[in-house]
Write an enzyme that holds these catalytic residues in place. Structure first.
Site, PDB file in Angstrom:
ATOM      1  N   GLU A 157      -5.075 -17.414  28.968  1.00 54.02           N
ATOM      2  CA  GLU A 157      -3.702 -16.978  29.198  1.00 54.02           C
ATOM      3  C   GLU A 157      -3.354 -15.666  28.483  1.00 54.02           C
ATOM      4  OE1 GLU A 157      -0.272 -19.362  29.014  1.00 54.02           O
ATOM      5  OE2 GLU A 157      -1.280 -21.207  29.647  1.00 54.02           O
TER       6      GLU A 157
ATOM      7  N   CYS B  22      -2.493 -24.535  32.451  1.00 51.96           N
ATOM      8  CA  CYS B  22      -1.630 -23.403  32.804  1.00 51.96           C
ATOM      9  C   CYS B  22      -1.046 -23.695  34.184  1.00 51.96           C
ATOM     10  CB  CYS B  22      -2.430 -22.104  32.815  1.00 51.96           C
ATOM     11  SG  CYS B  22      -1.452 -20.644  33.251  1.00 51.96           S
TER      12      CYS B  22
ATOM     13  N   GLY C  33      -1.043 -20.752  36.485  1.00 52.87           N
ATOM     14  CA  GLY C  33      -2.450 -20.482  36.790  1.00 52.87           C
ATOM     15  C   GLY C  33      -2.990 -21.430  37.840  1.00 52.87           C
TER      16      GLY C  33
ATOM     17  N   CYS D  76       6.641 -19.761  33.449  1.00 49.23           N
ATOM     18  CA  CYS D  76       5.733 -20.719  32.799  1.00 49.23           C
ATOM     19  C   CYS D  76       5.898 -22.052  33.511  1.00 49.23           C
ATOM     20  CB  CYS D  76       6.068 -20.844  31.310  1.00 49.23           C
ATOM     21  SG  CYS D  76       5.065 -22.065  30.442  1.00 49.23           S
ATOM     22  N   GLY D  77       4.859 -22.483  34.201  1.00 50.15           N
ATOM     23  CA  GLY D  77       4.979 -23.677  35.042  1.00 50.15           C
ATOM     24  C   GLY D  77       5.028 -24.960  34.242  1.00 50.15           C
TER      25      GLY D  77
ATOM     26  N   HIS E  33      -1.553 -13.008  37.666  1.00 48.41           N
ATOM     27  CA  HIS E  33      -2.738 -13.875  37.588  1.00 48.41           C
ATOM     28  C   HIS E  33      -3.927 -13.246  38.284  1.00 48.41           C
ATOM     29  CE1 HIS E  33      -1.128 -17.570  35.792  1.00 48.41           C
ATOM     30  NE2 HIS E  33       0.020 -17.173  36.298  1.00 48.41           N
TER      31      HIS E  33
ATOM     32  N   ASN F 153       5.329 -15.877  24.803  1.00 50.52           N
ATOM     33  CA  ASN F 153       3.976 -16.275  24.415  1.00 50.52           C
ATOM     34  C   ASN F 153       3.837 -16.298  22.896  1.00 50.52           C
ATOM     35  OD1 ASN F 153       2.654 -16.597  26.963  1.00 50.52           O
ATOM     36  ND2 ASN F 153       2.536 -14.378  27.172  1.00 50.52           N
TER      37      ASN F 153
HETATM   38  N1  LIG Z   1       0.765 -16.861  29.417  1.00 55.64           N
HETATM   39  C1  LIG Z   1       1.636 -16.750  30.599  1.00 55.64           C
HETATM   40  C2  LIG Z   1       2.969 -17.515  30.371  1.00 55.64           C
HETATM   41  C3  LIG Z   1       2.777 -19.029  30.303  1.00 55.64           C
HETATM   42  C4  LIG Z   1       2.102 -19.565  31.531  1.00 55.64           C
HETATM   43  C5  LIG Z   1       1.541 -20.981  31.415  1.00 55.64           C
HETATM   44  N2  LIG Z   1       1.647 -21.606  30.123  1.00 55.64           N
HETATM   45  C6  LIG Z   1       2.086 -21.864  32.513  1.00 55.64           C
HETATM   46  O1  LIG Z   1       2.163 -23.092  32.349  1.00 55.64           O
HETATM   47  O2  LIG Z   1       2.397 -21.312  33.614  1.00 55.64           O
HETATM   48  C7  LIG Z   1       1.935 -15.267  30.847  1.00 55.64           C
HETATM   49  O3  LIG Z   1       1.786 -14.461  29.921  1.00 55.64           O
HETATM   50  O4  LIG Z   1       2.332 -14.947  31.978  1.00 55.64           O
END
Ligand SMILES: N[C@H](CCC[C@H](N)C(=O)O)C(=O)O
Length: 276
Positions: free
Chosen positions: A210, A219, A222, A75-76, A161, A66
């Protein structure tokens, strides 16, 4: 030393992508924070490192950091960009790519039209897997957030999440409640906080605060978590479009024990190099 990188995004969730298969570099959390800064550095939500696998059945290892320098499990949106990157860089000629991450293994498929389909693995609901300090598993946890009682679902997509239902994402307390839930002591590794508006059984709107970044334009994990939460609470069908501020992802989940499938775009913005 000179480090080559590529700037990419998935629906505006933006990344610095670095090939550590053909390059060598050590980036500590302080350096990552500086590189992530949108004035003093390159500017990104996450840094994605492409590394050789540590297992023979995997094509690559995928590490994610991050903007605050914290290393995370998944990270999707980044996974889709990862797939486009390794193909564009000719690190592989395969359009079906097996990737190991700290949060589990992913299978990435790049379609002819450039969209990427990701098998994100199965969600986990046991509080110990999220992790969340709770008496038992639920899909309606109530937390005292600075004197305010907030009800939320919570699950793991490899990364943690929380999902909070709202009438309208346009008026959701993303930047006020989001950071207070992100750092709530019940989430010992902090948490990503999604605010979901159910439009129909096949369509939701979502905004995400996030972990380690703040609100992003999209996200991927997410979006997966929000759809899984809606399906298991009987609000959504198996195939759902998730509209985020940066655009729309397609998410499918056939139920407990099954993988979540995410499909969406991945864009390359520019190549760069930086002395580190
Ligand atoms: N901030 C997230 C990681 C990136 C997730 C997001 N950018 C996605 O596309 O899944 C975490 O700390 O778990």
């Amino acid at each position: 030393m000179m480090l080559h990188f590529t700037k990419m995004h998935g629906l505006g969730n933006d990344f610095m992508v670095v090939d550590l298969v053909t390059q060598r570099a050590r980036l500590d959390s302080e350096r990552i924070r500086t590189l992530a800064d949108r004035r003093f550095g390159i500017g990104f939500d996450q840094l994605l490192l492409v590394e050789p696998p540590s297992r023979p059945d995997m094509d690559f290892r995928y590490r994610i950091f991050n903007a605050d320098g914290s290393e995370v499990e998944n990270c999707g949106n980044g996974a889709r960009c990862f797939a486009r990157f390794v193909l564009d860089q000719r690190l592989t000629a395969r359009r079906e790519i097996a990737v190991q991450t700290a949060g589990g293994n992913l299978l990435l498929k790049v379609a002819e039209d450039g969209r990427v389909r990701v098998d994100m693995g199965a969600p986990r609901f046991n509080p110990g897997d999220i992790p969340l300090t709770a008496d038992g598993e639920s899909h309606a946890y109530t937390l005292d957030v600075d004197g305010e009682t907030v009800t939320m679902d919570a699950l793991s997509m490899g990364n943690p999440h929380a999902v909070i239902d709202v009438e309208s994402v346009d008026h959701a307390p993303v930047t006020t409640l989001g950071p207070r839930v992100e750092t709530h002591p019940c989430f010992p590794r902090r948490v990503n906080v999604g605010f979901m508006e159910v439009v129909s059984r096949q369509h939701v709107r979502l905004r995400v605060f996030e972990r380690g970044v703040g609100e992003t334009l999209a996200c991927g994990t997410g979006a997966c978590a929000a759809v899984v939460s809606g399906i298991r609470r009987g609000l959504l069908d198996q195939h759902v479009d998730v509209t985020l501020p940066g655009g729309t992802l397609s998410i499918e989940w056939a139920g407990p024990g099954q993988s979540v499938i995410m499909t969406g775009p991945a864009e390359r913005v520019f190549d760069g190099r930086i002395v580190i």
